[in-house]
Motif scaffolding. Structure first.
Motif, PDB file in Angstrom:
ATOM      1  N   VAL A 208       0.779  -1.258   0.035  1.00 26.23           N
ATOM      2  CA  VAL A 208       0.039  -0.070   0.058  1.00 26.23           C
ATOM      3  C   VAL A 208       0.841   1.272   0.073  1.00 26.23           C
ATOM      4  O   VAL A 208       1.947   1.311   0.617  1.00 26.23           O
ATOM      5  CB  VAL A 208      -0.901   0.042   1.174  1.00 26.23           C
ATOM      6  N   LEU A 209       0.379   2.469  -0.708  1.00 26.71           N
ATOM      7  CA  LEU A 209       1.015   3.658  -0.525  1.00 26.71           C
ATOM      8  C   LEU A 209       0.619   4.321   0.624  1.00 26.71           C
ATOM      9  O   LEU A 209      -0.674   4.257   1.076  1.00 26.71           O
ATOM     10  CB  LEU A 209       0.690   4.403  -1.832  1.00 26.71           C
ATOM     11  N   VAL A 210       1.506   5.114   1.314  1.00 30.35           N
ATOM     12  CA  VAL A 210       1.036   5.743   2.419  1.00 30.35           C
ATOM     13  C   VAL A 210       1.351   7.299   2.297  1.00 30.35           C
ATOM     14  O   VAL A 210       2.496   7.741   1.830  1.00 30.35           O
ATOM     15  CB  VAL A 210       2.104   5.196   3.717  1.00 30.35           C
ATOM     16  N   ASP A 211       0.350   8.185   2.692  1.00 31.94           N
ATOM     17  CA  ASP A 211       0.697   9.573   2.598  1.00 31.94           C
ATOM     18  C   ASP A 211       1.787  10.031   3.493  1.00 31.94           C
ATOM     19  O   ASP A 211       1.695   9.616   4.722  1.00 31.94           O
ATOM     20  CB  ASP A 211      -0.639  10.338   3.053  1.00 31.94           C
ATOM     21  N   GLU A 219      -5.720   5.005  -0.734  1.00 34.38           N
ATOM     22  CA  GLU A 219      -6.351   3.614  -1.339  1.00 34.38           C
ATOM     23  C   GLU A 219      -6.754   4.116  -2.913  1.00 34.38           C
ATOM     24  O   GLU A 219      -7.242   5.125  -3.063  1.00 34.38           O
ATOM     25  CB  GLU A 219      -7.573   3.610  -0.462  1.00 34.38           C
ATOM     26  N   GLU A 220      -6.705   2.979  -3.537  1.00 36.59           N
ATOM     27  CA  GLU A 220      -7.272   3.213  -4.881  1.00 36.59           C
ATOM     28  C   GLU A 220      -8.768   3.353  -4.986  1.00 36.59           C
ATOM     29  O   GLU A 220      -9.545   2.676  -4.069  1.00 36.59           O
ATOM     30  CB  GLU A 220      -7.086   1.851  -5.691  1.00 36.59           C
ATOM     31  N   ASN A 221      -9.239   4.247  -5.653  1.00 38.11           N
ATOM     32  CA  ASN A 221     -10.712   4.608  -5.980  1.00 38.11           C
ATOM     33  C   ASN A 221     -11.424   3.282  -6.704  1.00 38.11           C
ATOM     34  O   ASN A 221     -11.306   3.000  -7.606  1.00 38.11           O
ATOM     35  CB  ASN A 221     -10.759   5.680  -6.950  1.00 38.11           C
ATOM     36  N   ASN A 380      -1.745  15.684 -11.462  1.00 39.30           N
ATOM     37  CA  ASN A 380      -1.346  16.885 -11.525  1.00 39.30           C
ATOM     38  C   ASN A 380       0.154  17.182 -11.325  1.00 39.30           C
ATOM     39  O   ASN A 380       0.812  17.934 -12.175  1.00 39.30           O
ATOM     40  CB  ASN A 380      -2.003  18.122 -10.542  1.00 39.30           C
ATOM     41  N   THR A 381       0.824  16.632 -10.318  1.00 35.90           N
ATOM     42  CA  THR A 381       2.273  16.381  -9.866  1.00 35.90           C
ATOM     43  C   THR A 381       2.624  15.429  -9.358  1.00 35.90           C
ATOM     44  O   THR A 381       1.694  14.638  -8.976  1.00 35.90           O
ATOM     45  CB  THR A 381       2.101  17.938  -9.017  1.00 35.90           C
ATOM     46  N   TYR A 382       3.861  15.350  -8.834  1.00 32.09           N
ATOM     47  CA  TYR A 382       4.479  14.143  -8.142  1.00 32.09           C
ATOM     48  C   TYR A 382       4.479  14.427  -6.694  1.00 32.09           C
ATOM     49  O   TYR A 382       5.180  15.505  -6.383  1.00 32.09           O
ATOM     50  CB  TYR A 382       5.891  13.748  -8.772  1.00 32.09           C
ATOM     51  N   ARG A 383       4.159  13.668  -5.852  1.00 34.15           N
ATOM     52  CA  ARG A 383       4.078  13.764  -4.290  1.00 34.15           C
ATOM     53  C   ARG A 383       4.785  12.914  -3.811  1.00 34.15           C
ATOM     54  O   ARG A 383       4.690  11.569  -4.142  1.00 34.15           O
ATOM     55  CB  ARG A 383       2.691  14.231  -3.909  1.00 34.15           C
ATOM     56  N   LEU A 384       5.684  13.142  -2.615  1.00 36.36           N
ATOM     57  CA  LEU A 384       6.296  12.032  -2.101  1.00 36.36           C
ATOM     58  C   LEU A 384       5.259  11.315  -0.993  1.00 36.36           C
ATOM     59  O   LEU A 384       4.598  11.720  -0.388  1.00 36.36           O
ATOM     60  CB  LEU A 384       7.431  12.635  -1.070  1.00 36.36           C
ATOM     61  N   ASN A 385       5.367   9.873  -1.256  1.00 36.19           N
ATOM     62  CA  ASN A 385       4.682   9.076  -0.542  1.00 36.19           C
ATOM     63  C   ASN A 385       5.511   7.949   0.199  1.00 36.19           C
ATOM     64  O   ASN A 385       6.729   7.832  -0.418  1.00 36.19           O
ATOM     65  CB  ASN A 385       3.593   8.343  -1.197  1.00 36.19           C
ATOM     66  N   GLY A 386       5.068   7.078   1.006  1.00 38.16           N
ATOM     67  CA  GLY A 386       5.807   5.825   1.305  1.00 38.16           C
ATOM     68  C   GLY A 386       5.390   4.701   0.549  1.00 38.16           C
ATOM     69  O   GLY A 386       3.890   4.665   0.343  1.00 38.16           O
ATOM     70  N   LYS A 387       6.047   3.787   0.591  1.00 35.02           N
ATOM     71  CA  LYS A 387       5.384   2.248   0.084  1.00 35.02           C
ATOM     72  C   LYS A 387       5.516   1.433   0.999  1.00 35.02           C
ATOM     73  O   LYS A 387       6.748   1.075   1.471  1.00 35.02           O
ATOM     74  CB  LYS A 387       6.091   1.804  -1.351  1.00 35.02           C
TER      75      LYS A 387
END
Length: 404
Positions: A208-211, A219-221, A380-387
């Motif tokens: 999962v990707l983490v904010d 979560e995926e829509n 829109n843009t690339y944002r830093l997340n955690g995997k």
């Protein structure tokens, strides 16, 4: 042929040692990319000496070269030699070592190693993945290179995009900070073991990707579909063209936007949801509330969507990919994305019933949890997340750690 295209064809012939080859086919095409922009392709197909046509079954003879150029940048996108057979005077490397290949990739892509592409693992001789300032990006992009024993190029491919900028921030996630999320994402699945020819009962982390700011899962829509009655509306499947759409050479340098870049309206999505529900009412009428609709997007002149059973415990749950007519929104074809699993492993011994509780399994997998930075494109843009992920699982009967 357009003068610019002729120059590229001549360059390809000289660069890859194709002087004795026959230029059998030239294709100009366009398609939507991950940024919802349009990519334009110039592809040439070269038959090896002694061949003037494809084989009887319309396949390319061994040694055929298929070379693709990005029309907007003029850069090489791919070079594929059928059967891994390079031309006698093909593109050769002096040492064929990693450093030399990296320098060549930098030259071909215009990207810098360690910044815009980094190491990756694959079955190719050399493999890299796209990055932003050394951090992987999503959607994923890959660069793959293969050489033969004479250090001649037999395969090169660039897939994906590299951002020029992103919304940068300090990575502040730790395993401890996402521990509760990891516990939520620990799932019981049945996994096929080729060595033992049976299904293994495992507890695994569902990646999962983490904010990066909130520590919450991204979560995926997806939408759960429900219905009350069965239907009988079988789909008469049509042939689906998955290749990029051809674009007449006379229009190529006008750079027209691909139709797939148009948005899907709310009204259109409602029709897709209705058609998807009718599909499920026909093919799995008793499973209302067990299927989700997601990944609705335009592709290859159609609209594609994914249906997935949310209750299945197999590591690959039942899934369908549906294809809709872009104007009527009716289902024109579908692919069972999980049928191969049943066909391949239908004779495997069934998985044993789990003995470990989820909490017991989580204690065992905790030391193997990983959360790594990744820049994710949000439209829109690339944002830093955690995997958040783990490269191990816990056997639900023995408690042993199973590595992947």
């Amino acid at each position: 042929m357009n003068e610019q295209l002729q120059q590229w064809a001549d360059m390809i012939q000289e660069k890859f040692g194709l002087e004795d080859y026959t230029c059998f086919d030239i294709v100009t095409a366009y398609e939507k990319n991950d940024w919802n922009e349009t990519d334009y392709r110039f592809t040439t197909e070269w038959l090896p000496p002694g061949h003037t046509s494809r084989t009887e079954d319309e396949s390319n003879p061994k040694g055929t070269a298929v070379i693709e150029v990005d029309v907007k940048t003029g850069r090489l996108k791919s070079a594929i030699f059928v059967g891994g057979t390079a031309p006698i005077r093909g593109l050769s490397f002096l040492t064929g070592d990693r450093d030399e290949v990296i320098r060549w990739v930098e030259q071909e892509t215009g990207w810098t190693y360690g910044d815009q592409f980094i190491d990756a693992e694959s079955d190719y001789t050399f493999s890299f993945r796209t990055a932003y300032k050394g951090v992987p990006v999503m959607p994923d992009g890959y660069i793959n290179v293969s050489l033969d024993e004479q250090k001649k190029l037999t395969f090169f491919s660039v897939q994906g995009l590299v951002p020029d900028k992103a919304k940068e921030s300090a990575f502040q996630l730790t395993v401890e900070s996402v521990k509760n999320l990891a516990n939520e994402r620990l799932e019981f699945v049945e996994y096929p073991s080729k060595e033992e020819e049976k299904w293994l009962p495992l507890f695994m982390i569902d990646e999962v990707l983490v904010d990066n700011e909130t520590g919450k899962g991204v979560e995926e829509n997806q939408e759960i579909l429900t219905w009350k009655t069965a239907k009988n509306k079988k789909v008469r499947r049509k042939l689906v063209q998955m290749a990029p759409a051809e674009l007449d050479e006379s229009r190529l340098f006008d750079f027209p936007p691909h139709p797939d870049t148009l948005p899907i309206t709310k009204k259109g999505y409602a029709k897709i949801r209705e058609a998807s529900t009718e599909f499920l009412q026909t093919y799995v009428p008793k499973e209302s509330g067990e299927w989700s609709l997601s990944s609705v997007r335009r592709t290859n002149g159609m609209i594609a969507a994914r249906l997935m059973n949310v209750n299945d415990v197999s590591v690959i749950p039942r899934m369908w990919k549906l294809f809709f007519d872009k104007d009527s929104y009716t289902v024109v074809s579908y692919v069972d994305d999980s049928s191969w699993m049943n066909e391949t492993y239908e004779d495997y011994e069934k998985a044993a019933k789990p003995l470990l509780s989820k909490s017991e399994a989580f204690e065992k997998i905790k030391p193997y949890l990983e959360v790594t930075p990744v820049y994710v494109y949000d439209g829109n843009t690339y944002r830093l997340n955690g995997k958040l992920d783990s490269n191990v699982a816990v056997h639900a009967v023995t408690g042993e750690i199973v590595r992947f």
